[in-house]
Design a protein around this motif. Structure first.
Motif, PDB file in Angstrom:
ATOM      1  N   ALA A  83      23.782  35.282 -25.298  1.00 22.27           N
ATOM      2  CA  ALA A  83      23.767  34.000 -25.976  1.00 22.27           C
ATOM      3  C   ALA A  83      22.446  33.642 -26.100  1.00 22.27           C
ATOM      4  O   ALA A  83      21.748  33.004 -27.115  1.00 22.27           O
ATOM      5  N   THR A  84      21.624  33.498 -24.893  1.00 20.09           N
ATOM      6  CA  THR A  84      20.544  32.840 -24.749  1.00 20.09           C
ATOM      7  C   THR A  84      19.382  33.690 -25.802  1.00 20.09           C
ATOM      8  O   THR A  84      18.705  33.123 -26.477  1.00 20.09           O
ATOM      9  N   THR A  85      19.595  34.782 -26.005  1.00 20.72           N
ATOM     10  CA  THR A  85      18.544  35.783 -26.770  1.00 20.72           C
ATOM     11  C   THR A  85      18.917  35.154 -28.189  1.00 20.72           C
ATOM     12  O   THR A  85      17.910  35.082 -28.995  1.00 20.72           O
ATOM     13  N   ASN A  86      20.107  35.181 -28.518  1.00 15.02           N
ATOM     14  CA  ASN A  86      20.591  34.877 -29.854  1.00 15.02           C
ATOM     15  C   ASN A  86      20.083  33.583 -30.330  1.00 15.02           C
ATOM     16  O   ASN A  86      19.438  33.389 -31.484  1.00 15.02           O
ATOM     17  N   LEU A  87      19.976  32.588 -29.384  1.00 16.92           N
ATOM     18  CA  LEU A  87      19.734  31.277 -29.586  1.00 16.92           C
ATOM     19  C   LEU A  87      18.077  31.347 -29.650  1.00 16.92           C
ATOM     20  O   LEU A  87      17.646  30.320 -30.462  1.00 16.92           O
ATOM     21  N   GLU A  88      17.738  31.902 -28.851  1.00 13.69           N
ATOM     22  CA  GLU A  88      16.132  31.901 -28.771  1.00 13.69           C
ATOM     23  C   GLU A  88      15.471  32.473 -30.229  1.00 13.69           C
ATOM     24  O   GLU A  88      14.645  32.032 -30.760  1.00 13.69           O
ATOM     25  N   ASP A  89      16.250  33.649 -30.836  1.00 15.94           N
ATOM     26  CA  ASP A  89      15.876  33.952 -32.251  1.00 15.94           C
ATOM     27  C   ASP A  89      16.085  32.815 -33.216  1.00 15.94           C
ATOM     28  O   ASP A  89      15.131  32.712 -34.109  1.00 15.94           O
ATOM     29  N   LEU A  90      17.050  31.931 -33.200  1.00 13.75           N
ATOM     30  CA  LEU A  90      17.309  30.747 -33.982  1.00 13.75           C
ATOM     31  C   LEU A  90      16.347  29.895 -33.726  1.00 13.75           C
ATOM     32  O   LEU A  90      15.673  29.288 -34.640  1.00 13.75           O
ATOM     33  N   ARG A  91      15.912  29.713 -32.465  1.00 13.23           N
ATOM     34  CA  ARG A  91      14.788  28.492 -32.413  1.00 13.23           C
ATOM     35  C   ARG A  91      13.495  29.058 -32.704  1.00 13.23           C
ATOM     36  O   ARG A  91      12.700  28.164 -33.634  1.00 13.23           O
ATOM     37  N   SER A  92      13.076  30.434 -32.886  1.00 13.92           N
ATOM     38  CA  SER A  92      12.048  30.598 -33.546  1.00 13.92           C
ATOM     39  C   SER A  92      11.806  30.478 -34.962  1.00 13.92           C
ATOM     40  O   SER A  92      10.946  30.131 -35.461  1.00 13.92           O
ATOM     41  N   ARG A  93      13.139  30.483 -35.845  1.00 14.07           N
ATOM     42  CA  ARG A  93      13.057  30.334 -37.113  1.00 14.07           C
ATOM     43  C   ARG A  93      13.090  28.744 -37.386  1.00 14.07           C
ATOM     44  O   ARG A  93      12.421  28.443 -38.483  1.00 14.07           O
ATOM     45  N   ILE A  94      13.608  28.047 -36.459  1.00 15.12           N
ATOM     46  CA  ILE A  94      13.654  26.604 -36.768  1.00 15.12           C
ATOM     47  C   ILE A  94      12.173  26.257 -36.490  1.00 15.12           C
ATOM     48  O   ILE A  94      11.481  25.360 -37.270  1.00 15.12           O
ATOM     49  N   ALA A  95      11.352  26.827 -35.652  1.00 13.34           N
ATOM     50  CA  ALA A  95       9.989  26.413 -35.228  1.00 13.34           C
ATOM     51  C   ALA A  95       8.968  26.830 -36.405  1.00 13.34           C
ATOM     52  O   ALA A  95       7.919  26.194 -36.649  1.00 13.34           O
ATOM     53  N   LEU A 155      30.551  35.057 -24.324  1.00 12.55           N
ATOM     54  CA  LEU A 155      31.768  35.316 -24.481  1.00 12.55           C
ATOM     55  C   LEU A 155      32.621  35.423 -23.183  1.00 12.55           C
ATOM     56  O   LEU A 155      33.860  35.239 -23.142  1.00 12.55           O
ATOM     57  N   ASP A 156      31.734  35.784 -21.994  1.00 15.32           N
ATOM     58  CA  ASP A 156      32.316  35.768 -20.601  1.00 15.32           C
ATOM     59  C   ASP A 156      31.441  35.116 -19.813  1.00 15.32           C
ATOM     60  O   ASP A 156      30.267  35.648 -19.342  1.00 15.32           O
ATOM     61  N   PRO A 157      31.504  33.417 -19.599  1.00 17.91           N
ATOM     62  CA  PRO A 157      30.556  32.958 -18.821  1.00 17.91           C
ATOM     63  C   PRO A 157      30.245  33.418 -17.427  1.00 17.91           C
ATOM     64  O   PRO A 157      29.296  33.213 -16.795  1.00 17.91           O
ATOM     65  N   SER A 158      31.157  34.227 -16.847  1.00 15.29           N
ATOM     66  CA  SER A 158      30.939  34.654 -15.593  1.00 15.29           C
ATOM     67  C   SER A 158      30.139  35.756 -15.437  1.00 15.29           C
ATOM     68  O   SER A 158      29.866  36.284 -14.471  1.00 15.29           O
ATOM     69  N   GLN A 159      29.767  36.471 -16.596  1.00 17.65           N
ATOM     70  CA  GLN A 159      29.076  37.656 -16.802  1.00 17.65           C
ATOM     71  C   GLN A 159      27.631  37.045 -16.863  1.00 17.65           C
ATOM     72  O   GLN A 159      27.225  36.559 -18.243  1.00 17.65           O
ATOM     73  N   LEU A 160      26.617  37.711 -16.248  1.00 14.46           N
ATOM     74  CA  LEU A 160      25.266  37.308 -16.462  1.00 14.46           C
ATOM     75  C   LEU A 160      24.738  38.042 -17.917  1.00 14.46           C
ATOM     76  O   LEU A 160      24.083  37.436 -18.584  1.00 14.46           O
ATOM     77  N   ASP A 161      25.276  39.291 -18.282  1.00 13.58           N
ATOM     78  CA  ASP A 161      24.856  39.804 -19.486  1.00 13.58           C
ATOM     79  C   ASP A 161      25.298  39.091 -20.554  1.00 13.58           C
ATOM     80  O   ASP A 161      24.657  38.841 -21.680  1.00 13.58           O
ATOM     81  N   SER A 162      26.479  38.480 -20.549  1.00 14.48           N
ATOM     82  CA  SER A 162      27.100  37.544 -21.713  1.00 14.48           C
ATOM     83  C   SER A 162      26.209  36.395 -21.938  1.00 14.48           C
ATOM     84  O   SER A 162      26.079  36.003 -23.155  1.00 14.48           O
ATOM     85  N   ILE A 163      25.866  35.777 -20.590  1.00 17.76           N
ATOM     86  CA  ILE A 163      25.036  34.345 -20.773  1.00 17.76           C
ATOM     87  C   ILE A 163      23.497  34.778 -21.588  1.00 17.76           C
ATOM     88  O   ILE A 163      22.938  34.225 -22.402  1.00 17.76           O
ATOM     89  N   ARG A 164      22.992  36.091 -21.030  1.00 15.88           N
ATOM     90  CA  ARG A 164      21.625  36.541 -21.730  1.00 15.88           C
ATOM     91  C   ARG A 164      21.728  36.736 -23.040  1.00 15.88           C
ATOM     92  O   ARG A 164      20.956  36.539 -23.820  1.00 15.88           O
TER      93      ARG A 164
END
Length: 433
Positions: free
Chosen positions: A194-206, A183-192
């Protein structure tokens, strides 16, 4: 209805048409650059260009060839692109180049909409011929020059040896990817996040709960989502460094990368396939070399043929007289035909800029173009090539441009507006119908 293929239908409202057409007509009817032969004349990829459909409307399809002719008539720089690059961009439809092509396609659609149903305009024959010079030149090259250019086998072998570095097939990878935007690429929390949400999706794919393709189609926030995350195969140096590192670290089809950060969010890759670098044998490269040699040789052959035609024609270039005499003073002669200063200004008003300063480069270019164009027209007429597909398509596009201009002049009441653009802007505020 007007639509661009693979995209949502484009509304045909009068306001949008007028705004878009303003750009097109300003370019097509008030050209600003000097002329040089467009690349499509040399390559001869007519069938491939005709099979590349960019859009369609009530008048039928607009092919890559139609658009290239339109671009040439409007003096747009895109016409100088190699045809292969133009067609590739039209096929992928996911690049900065495609967005430029898409914009000009919209302009052409708008011009066709304005011209549709308009009465056949009256225009001097010399203006139509000036529009058709590139099409006539292309027809001459296609029918007369190209058949004479046949590279010998020994030339192919020499070229392959001399340019062996060109025939190394590079390492390539093809992947699907899923992108979650921060949502705000300049903020580390925002990137984290997005990363956490995508890691959850990766686990479902795996775990096999959902396929990568379906996950990309449902959740990815990238344009490739509509293709299940699939992007074309690429070589190193194509995308940003981290994406390439992860892609070329994968070895087996179906293998997943870790989630990683990149431009404005988090990414996940699945390898579709990869190839390692290898040297192409000459037999695999032969057809490409023949075509490359043919393209390299066609232009010198054409200039030689044009020189022969000029020697058989009476021509006189009097461009130095531009500042002398009246508007009817002949500036060039081909046989019994004359080109006056008034005609040059109607063909390309940009020979004089907004400050009334003569643009000598454009003057010389237009007069040279007229002389060569008339010579080629005489040649194609003598060989009964007036119905060559290049010329037929060009004639239809030129009539559309003339009809659109006449219709705009009629609807806009020229006395109310200083420029054609102002007229179109005013028309854009009217209601449909």
């Amino acid at each position: 209805m007007i639509s661009r293929l693979s995209f949502s239908p484009v509304p045909a409202a009068t306001a949008r048409i007028a705004r878009v057409a303003a750009l097109a007509m300003a370019a097509a009817l008030t050209a600003t650059t000097a002329w040089a032969a467009p690349g499509f004349i040399i390559t001869g990829q007519y069938e491939e260009m005709q099979n590349t459909v960019l859009a369609e409307d009530a008048d039928g399809a607009i092919t890559a060839f139609d658009l290239l002719l339109y671009l040439d008539m409007s003096r747009n720089r895109l016409v100088r692109l190699p045809v292969s690059q133009f067609i590739a961009a039209a096929g992928e439809r996911d690049s900065a180049l495609w967005r430029e092509i898409e914009k000009v396609t919209d302009e052409f659609l708008a011009v066709r909409s304005i011209a549709r149903g308009a009465p056949e305009p009256q225009y001097p024959p010399y203006l139509m011929r000036a529009m058709l010079y590139p099409a006539a030149e292309a027809a001459f090259i296609d029918a007369v020059v190209r058949p004479e250019v046949n590279p010998e086998p020994i030339d192919v072998n020499r070229y392959y040896i001399a340019h062996s570095e060109r025939y190394i097939a590079p390492q390539q990878a093809q992947v699907r990817y899923i992108f979650f935007r921060a949502l705000d690429p300049s903020q580390l929390d925002s990137i984290r996040r997005a990363t956490t949400n995508l890691e959850d999706l990766r686990s479902r794919i795996a775990r096999g709960e959902i396929s990568f393709e379906d996950a990309a189609a449902q959740y990815s926030q990238a344009p490739s989502a509509r293709k299940g995350g699939l992007i074309p195969a690429f070589r190193p140096g194509t995308h940003f460094a981290e994406l390439e590192y992860q892609a070329f670290s994968l070895r087996r089809a179906g293998e997943l990368s870790p989630v990683f950060g990149g431009n404005e969010g988090a990414y996940l890759l699945e390898l579709v396939g990869r190839t390692e670098e290898r040297k192409l044998p000459i037999e695999e490269a032969r057809e490409e070399i023949i075509e490359r040699l043919r393209v390299e040789q066609i232009w010198p052959y054409y200039r030689l043929a044009l020189g022969e035609l000029r020697r058989k024609s009476f021509t006189d270039n009097r461009s130095g007289l531009w500042e002398f005499g009246d508007l009817a003073t002949p500036l060039a002669l081909v046989g019994d035909r004359e080109l006056s200063r008034n005609q040059v200004m109607r063909i390309n008003p940009a020979v004089v800029n907004a400050d009334y300063v003569i643009q000598w480069q454009i003057v010389f270019s237009e007069i040279t173009r007229w002389i060569e164009g008339e010579i080629i027209f005489d040649a194609v007429t003598g060989m009964r090539l007036e119905d060559h597909p290049y010329i037929q398509r060009g004639r239809g596009i030129a009539r559309t441009l003339f009809a659109a201009r006449a219709e705009l002049a009629r609807r806009a009441e020229p006395s109310r507006f200083a420029t054609l653009n102002q007229a179109m802007e005013a028309l854009g505020g009217e209601s449909d119908g």
